[in-house]
Design a protein around this motif. Structure first.
Motif, PDB file in Angstrom:
ATOM      1  N   ALA A  46     -28.360  26.022  -1.097  1.00  0.00           N
ATOM      2  CA  ALA A  46     -28.655  25.691  -2.487  1.00  0.00           C
ATOM      3  C   ALA A  46     -27.619  26.364  -3.379  1.00  0.00           C
ATOM      4  CB  ALA A  46     -30.052  26.167  -2.865  1.00  0.00           C
ATOM      5  N   ILE A  47     -27.165  25.651  -4.392  1.00  0.00           N
ATOM      6  CA  ILE A  47     -26.199  26.163  -5.369  1.00  0.00           C
ATOM      7  C   ILE A  47     -26.815  25.966  -6.743  1.00  0.00           C
ATOM      8  CG2 ILE A  47     -23.881  25.864  -6.358  1.00  0.00           C
ATOM      9  CD1 ILE A  47     -23.060  24.636  -3.603  1.00  0.00           C
ATOM     10  N   ARG A  93     -27.983  22.882  -8.807  1.00  0.00           N
ATOM     11  CA  ARG A  93     -26.964  21.862  -9.071  1.00  0.00           C
ATOM     12  C   ARG A  93     -26.574  21.092  -7.826  1.00  0.00           C
ATOM     13  NH1 ARG A  93     -25.714  21.636 -14.525  1.00  0.00           N
ATOM     14  NH2 ARG A  93     -26.685  23.428 -15.506  1.00  0.00           N
ATOM     15  N   ALA A  94     -26.797  21.687  -6.654  1.00  0.00           N
ATOM     16  CA  ALA A  94     -26.486  21.020  -5.388  1.00  0.00           C
ATOM     17  C   ALA A  94     -27.335  21.657  -4.306  1.00  0.00           C
ATOM     18  CB  ALA A  94     -25.001  21.146  -5.051  1.00  0.00           C
ATOM     19  N   GLY A  95     -27.748  20.844  -3.358  1.00  0.00           N
ATOM     20  CA  GLY A  95     -28.536  21.359  -2.247  1.00  0.00           C
ATOM     21  C   GLY A  95     -28.417  20.425  -1.068  1.00  0.00           C
ATOM     22  N   GLY A  96     -28.321  21.001   0.122  1.00  0.00           N
ATOM     23  CA  GLY A  96     -28.239  20.175   1.307  1.00  0.00           C
ATOM     24  C   GLY A  96     -28.183  21.009   2.567  1.00  0.00           C
ATOM     25  N   THR A 132     -19.882  22.656   3.338  1.00  0.00           N
ATOM     26  CA  THR A 132     -18.823  22.630   2.315  1.00  0.00           C
ATOM     27  C   THR A 132     -18.785  21.316   1.555  1.00  0.00           C
ATOM     28  OG1 THR A 132     -17.224  21.938   3.988  1.00  0.00           O
ATOM     29  CG2 THR A 132     -17.364  24.310   3.530  1.00  0.00           C
ATOM     30  N   SER A 133     -19.376  20.274   2.130  1.00  0.00           N
ATOM     31  CA  SER A 133     -19.405  18.988   1.434  1.00  0.00           C
ATOM     32  C   SER A 133     -20.191  19.073   0.130  1.00  0.00           C
ATOM     33  CB  SER A 133     -19.992  17.902   2.331  1.00  0.00           C
ATOM     34  OG  SER A 133     -21.353  18.180   2.616  1.00  0.00           O
ATOM     35  N   LEU A 134     -21.098  20.036   0.012  1.00  0.00           N
ATOM     36  CA  LEU A 134     -21.841  20.191  -1.247  1.00  0.00           C
ATOM     37  C   LEU A 134     -20.899  20.480  -2.408  1.00  0.00           C
ATOM     38  CD1 LEU A 134     -25.016  22.230  -0.278  1.00  0.00           C
ATOM     39  CD2 LEU A 134     -24.856  19.814  -0.875  1.00  0.00           C
ATOM     40  N   ASN A 191     -28.054  11.436  -4.551  1.00  0.00           N
ATOM     41  CA  ASN A 191     -28.772  12.626  -4.995  1.00  0.00           C
ATOM     42  C   ASN A 191     -28.031  13.873  -4.502  1.00  0.00           C
ATOM     43  OD1 ASN A 191     -30.693  14.604  -5.574  1.00  0.00           O
ATOM     44  ND2 ASN A 191     -31.982  14.043  -3.833  1.00  0.00           N
ATOM     45  N   LEU A 192     -27.630  14.724  -5.417  1.00  0.00           N
ATOM     46  CA  LEU A 192     -26.879  15.937  -5.067  1.00  0.00           C
ATOM     47  C   LEU A 192     -27.806  17.116  -4.774  1.00  0.00           C
ATOM     48  CD1 LEU A 192     -24.007  17.041  -4.751  1.00  0.00           C
ATOM     49  CD2 LEU A 192     -23.974  17.483  -7.197  1.00  0.00           C
ATOM     50  N   VAL A 193     -29.086  16.969  -5.056  1.00  0.00           N
ATOM     51  CA  VAL A 193     -30.021  18.088  -4.908  1.00  0.00           C
ATOM     52  C   VAL A 193     -31.104  17.721  -3.891  1.00  0.00           C
ATOM     53  CG1 VAL A 193     -31.421  19.785  -6.145  1.00  0.00           C
ATOM     54  CG2 VAL A 193     -29.547  18.651  -7.339  1.00  0.00           C
TER      55      VAL A 193
END
Length: 179
Positions: free
Chosen positions: A20-21, A30-33, A43-45, A140-142
């Motif tokens: 999670a970022i 802002r980003a999660g995966g 790193t793709s996040l 979806n980035l999160v």
């Protein structure tokens, strides 16, 4: 004045490292995966975040992970079985009007439930836009916190998931949707 680097954490969820970022000033994810075999450091996040919000991504990541606080605590609680723990986490991602509607509709699908892509399109206010709703899931980035894993195909199949159907299936089992 330069903004602080983005905070980040890694928490094991359903046997896979979830990254999670978030922005430390407001706690919005802002980003999660998930880390995957093809992307073990997730790193793709940051690559995806750079493409969607270069200014935000230019802040970079903090030198070390955040171990305590709202985001890692909620993720650990979710991983331990409190499937509602992530519901209160704020999120922010660049959106188009319809994608924003899709992402808000996704957050309304409760843990322990799944809806079809067709139902998601209706929840987002455009019942005929099934492909656009599916695209909203794909972009979806999160992930996890905006729970695109809770969307399934009309025929009962799992459908796609950026981090692999194995993780999607594990999440749905964790939430009690699949036995």
């Amino acid at each position: 004045m330069n903004a602080a680097p983005l905070s980040w954490a890694v928490v094991d969820v359903v046997g896979h490292p979830f990254h999670a970022i978030w922005t430390p000033e407001d706690g919005a994810i802002r980003a999660g995966g998930f880390a995957t075999e093809g992307d073990p450091g997730a790193t793709s996040l940051m690559t995806r975040l750079e493409a969607l919000d270069p200014e935000l991504a230019s802040r970079g990541l903090a030198a070390s992970a955040t171990a305590e606080g709202a985001v890692p605590d909620a993720l650990r609680a979710y991983a331990a079985g409190d499937i509602t723990a992530i519901d209160v986490l704020p999120v922010a991602q660049p959106e188009t009007p319809f994608r924003g509607d899709v992402w808000r509709a996704l957050r309304e699908v409760p843990g322990g439930a799944a809806v079809t892509y067709t139902e998601l399109a209706a929840l987002a206010g455009r019942p005929s836009a099934v492909r656009a709703a599916a695209s909203g899931c794909a972009n979806n980035l999160v992930a996890l916190v905006v729970p695109c894993h809770r969307i399934v195909r009309t025929d009962g199949g799992l459908g796609g998931f950026l981090f692999g159907t194995e993780i999607k299936e594990a999440l749905l089992r964790h939430e009690g949707v699949l036995l």
